[in-house]
Design a protein around this motif. Structure first.
Motif, short mmCIF file in Angstrom:
data_model
loop_
_atom_site.label_atom_id
_atom_site.label_comp_id
_atom_site.label_asym_id
_atom_site.label_seq_id
_atom_site.Cartn_x
_atom_site.Cartn_y
_atom_site.Cartn_z
N THR A 115 0.79 -1.05 0.15
CA THR A 115 0.06 -0.20 -0.34
C THR A 115 0.46 0.73 -0.11
O THR A 115 0.48 2.24 -1.15
CB THR A 115 -0.66 -0.02 0.90
OG1 THR A 115 -1.98 -1.16 1.11
CG2 THR A 115 -1.87 1.39 1.65
N ARG A 116 1.36 1.22 1.00
CA ARG A 116 2.86 2.13 1.43
C ARG A 116 3.69 2.56 -0.79
O ARG A 116 3.23 3.50 -0.53
CB ARG A 116 3.90 2.02 2.02
CG ARG A 116 2.98 2.74 3.48
CD ARG A 116 4.05 2.19 4.61
NE ARG A 116 3.94 2.59 5.72
CZ ARG A 116 4.18 3.44 6.83
NH1 ARG A 116 3.99 4.11 6.12
NH2 ARG A 116 3.03 3.98 7.90
N ASN A 117 4.22 1.47 -0.76
CA ASN A 117 4.71 1.60 -2.17
C ASN A 117 3.54 2.42 -3.24
O ASN A 117 4.31 3.15 -3.95
CB ASN A 117 5.17 0.52 -2.73
CG ASN A 117 6.28 0.69 -1.61
OD1 ASN A 117 6.99 0.98 -1.62
ND2 ASN A 117 6.47 -0.99 -1.91
N GLN A 118 2.97 1.93 -3.41
CA GLN A 118 1.76 1.94 -4.62
C GLN A 118 1.42 3.93 -4.08
O GLN A 118 0.85 4.60 -5.19
CB GLN A 118 0.31 1.57 -4.22
CG GLN A 118 -0.31 0.06 -4.91
CD GLN A 118 -1.10 -0.65 -4.11
OE1 GLN A 118 -2.00 0.36 -3.91
NE2 GLN A 118 -1.90 -1.82 -5.78
N CYS A 119 1.13 4.59 -2.39
CA CYS A 119 0.35 5.49 -2.69
C CYS A 119 2.06 6.41 -3.43
O CYS A 119 1.91 7.67 -3.74
CB CYS A 119 0.40 5.77 -1.58
SG CYS A 119 -0.98 4.60 -0.55
N LEU A 120 3.27 6.16 -2.80
CA LEU A 120 4.25 7.01 -3.02
C LEU A 120 4.24 7.17 -4.16
O LEU A 120 4.74 8.10 -5.19
CB LEU A 120 5.52 6.58 -2.16
CG LEU A 120 6.04 6.78 -0.51
CD1 LEU A 120 6.75 5.67 -0.21
CD2 LEU A 120 5.62 7.74 -1.03
N SER A 121 4.28 5.91 -4.91
CA SER A 121 4.10 5.74 -7.16
C SER A 121 3.54 6.45 -7.19
O SER A 121 3.38 7.25 -8.01
CB SER A 121 3.86 4.36 -7.17
OG SER A 121 5.31 3.46 -6.85
N ALA A 122 1.90 7.18 -6.66
CA ALA A 122 0.93 7.65 -7.16
C ALA A 122 1.72 8.70 -6.99
O ALA A 122 0.65 10.09 -7.41
CB ALA A 122 -0.39 7.01 -7.16
#
Length: 374
Positions: A115-122
């Motif tokens: 989830t954190r990686n998805q948010c940072l990538s977004a």
């Protein structure tokens, strides 16, 4: 030492004043969470920390429009929402404001790396975990707000600096234009004492360029550059330039050198204005059929600016009195242009000139050749 001090002073004038950094507590905050309990708790924490400009919404579909009406300095965005999740909202924001620094912090109880990686990538800038910890909220919000406000201040400084540079560049352009106009008049003054030919001719060039579909910037460029087309005449002896009769072969060869001399005078400058003026000065006696001088260019090898200048220059010269001739009528001048369309002149340019003829003729009433008293 004196020159160094002067340069330093000039650079200081260009530098914008450093504005005072805004207090982070003056920043605007938007809380987005479908759970009213969470939004109420977050708002309470933030107000306790001294933040006063806080908006709240439980409807993520409204976020983009709210941000558009008045961009926020911080968006606290819940990750998991039913109608539109936080990642989808963030994607919409990035699509709507691709060049903006989006100060988005994700609110989530999901601490997984995925989830954190998805948010940072977004494009999220940070996370605040649920349940909320007052100290964590205070520290993370303050850090993001400071970054956001510093970014805004730097943006303002850059915009002010760009504006000042633009103003200086415009001043330089105007100065160059005025020098070109004055030198053009000086060259014309030798065989046309009022120097109004270059004014009428350059105005005609702008009208004709517009008729041919050139944009405003290009029309302005030919207006400014064309007056220098005959600057090389300053190198032509008076007994040749002012001769009332027909030039002999040697005199004609001398007269023809003014194109190359003019280009040489104007060469060596890196501005578009001066480069265009030099190009026009060199090529304004080239012919559509390739029989012109100095380079024997043919057809579209001749720059469009020059093809425009050639028609306007000849028309005004024919309809003006000179030491060696009387002024021709408009009809006689147009007969000449039409007769030499396709040989001396670009046919397309001549056709366009016919369409603006009335406007061109009116220039002679606005800028007449006045009689000079001796």
């Amino acid at each position: 030492m004196g020159q160094s001090s002067s340069n330093t002073a000039g650079n200081e004038e260009l530098m914008p004043e450093t504005p005072e950094i805004m207090d982070v507590h003056d920043g605007r905050i938007l809380i987005v969470d479908d759970n009213p309990v969470n939004t109420a708790l977050m708002e309470k924490i933030l107000r306790h920390e001294g933040y006063t400009q806080i908006d709240v919404t439980c409807k993520p579909v409204k976020v983009v429009e709210m941000y558009r009406l008045d961009p926020y300095d911080l968006v606290l965005l819940d990750v998991h929402m039913p109608t539109m999740n936080g990642l989808q909202v963030l994607a919409k924001l990035r699509e709507a404001f691709p060049d903006d620094y989006l100060p988005v912090v994700m609110l989530t109880a999901d601490h997984s790396d995925e989830t954190r990686n998805q948010c940072l990538s977004a494009g999220a800038k940070d996370f605040i975990g649920k349940p909320f910890d007052r100290t964590e909220v205070a520290l993370r919000v303050r850090n993001i707000m400071e970054s956001r406000l510093l970014h805004k201040e730097l943006k303002i400084q850059n915009e002010e600096l760009e504006e000042r540079v633009h103003e200086r560049t415009q001043q330089l352009y105007e100065a160059q234009s005025k020098v070109i106009e004055c030198l053009g008049k000086a060259a014309e003054y030798r065989d046309n004492e009022t120097g109004m030919h270059v004014i009428r001719m350059s105005q005609s060039c702008a009208l004709l360029a517009q008729e041919l579909g050139l944009d405003d910037e290009q029309c302005e460029l030919i207006l400014r550059a064309s007056p220098m087309h005959d600057i090389g005449k300053i190198a032509i002896p008076d007994d040749v330039l002012l001769k009332p009769g027909i030039l002999n072969t040697q005199e004609w060869e001398t007269m023809k050198t003014h194109s190359e001399v003019g280009a040489e005078i104007l060469s060596g400058y890196d501005t578009e204005l001066m480069q265009t003026a030099a190009e026009i000065a060199r090529t304004h006696h080239e012919r559509w059929d390739g029989k012109g001088y100095p380079d024997g260019l043919k057809g579209e090898e001749i720059p469009l600016y020059t093809r425009i200048v050639s028609v306007c220059d000849v028309f005004d010269a024919l309809t003006s009195e000179r030491p060696y001739k009387k002024a021709w009528s408009v009809k006689e001048a147009m007969d000449y242009l039409n007769a030499h369309s396709g040989t001396q002149f670009d046919p397309m340019v001549v056709e366009a000139f016919v369409r603006v003829l009335d406007k061109v003729v009116s220039l002679r009433y606005r800028f007449p050749d006045l009689t000079v008293m001796h």
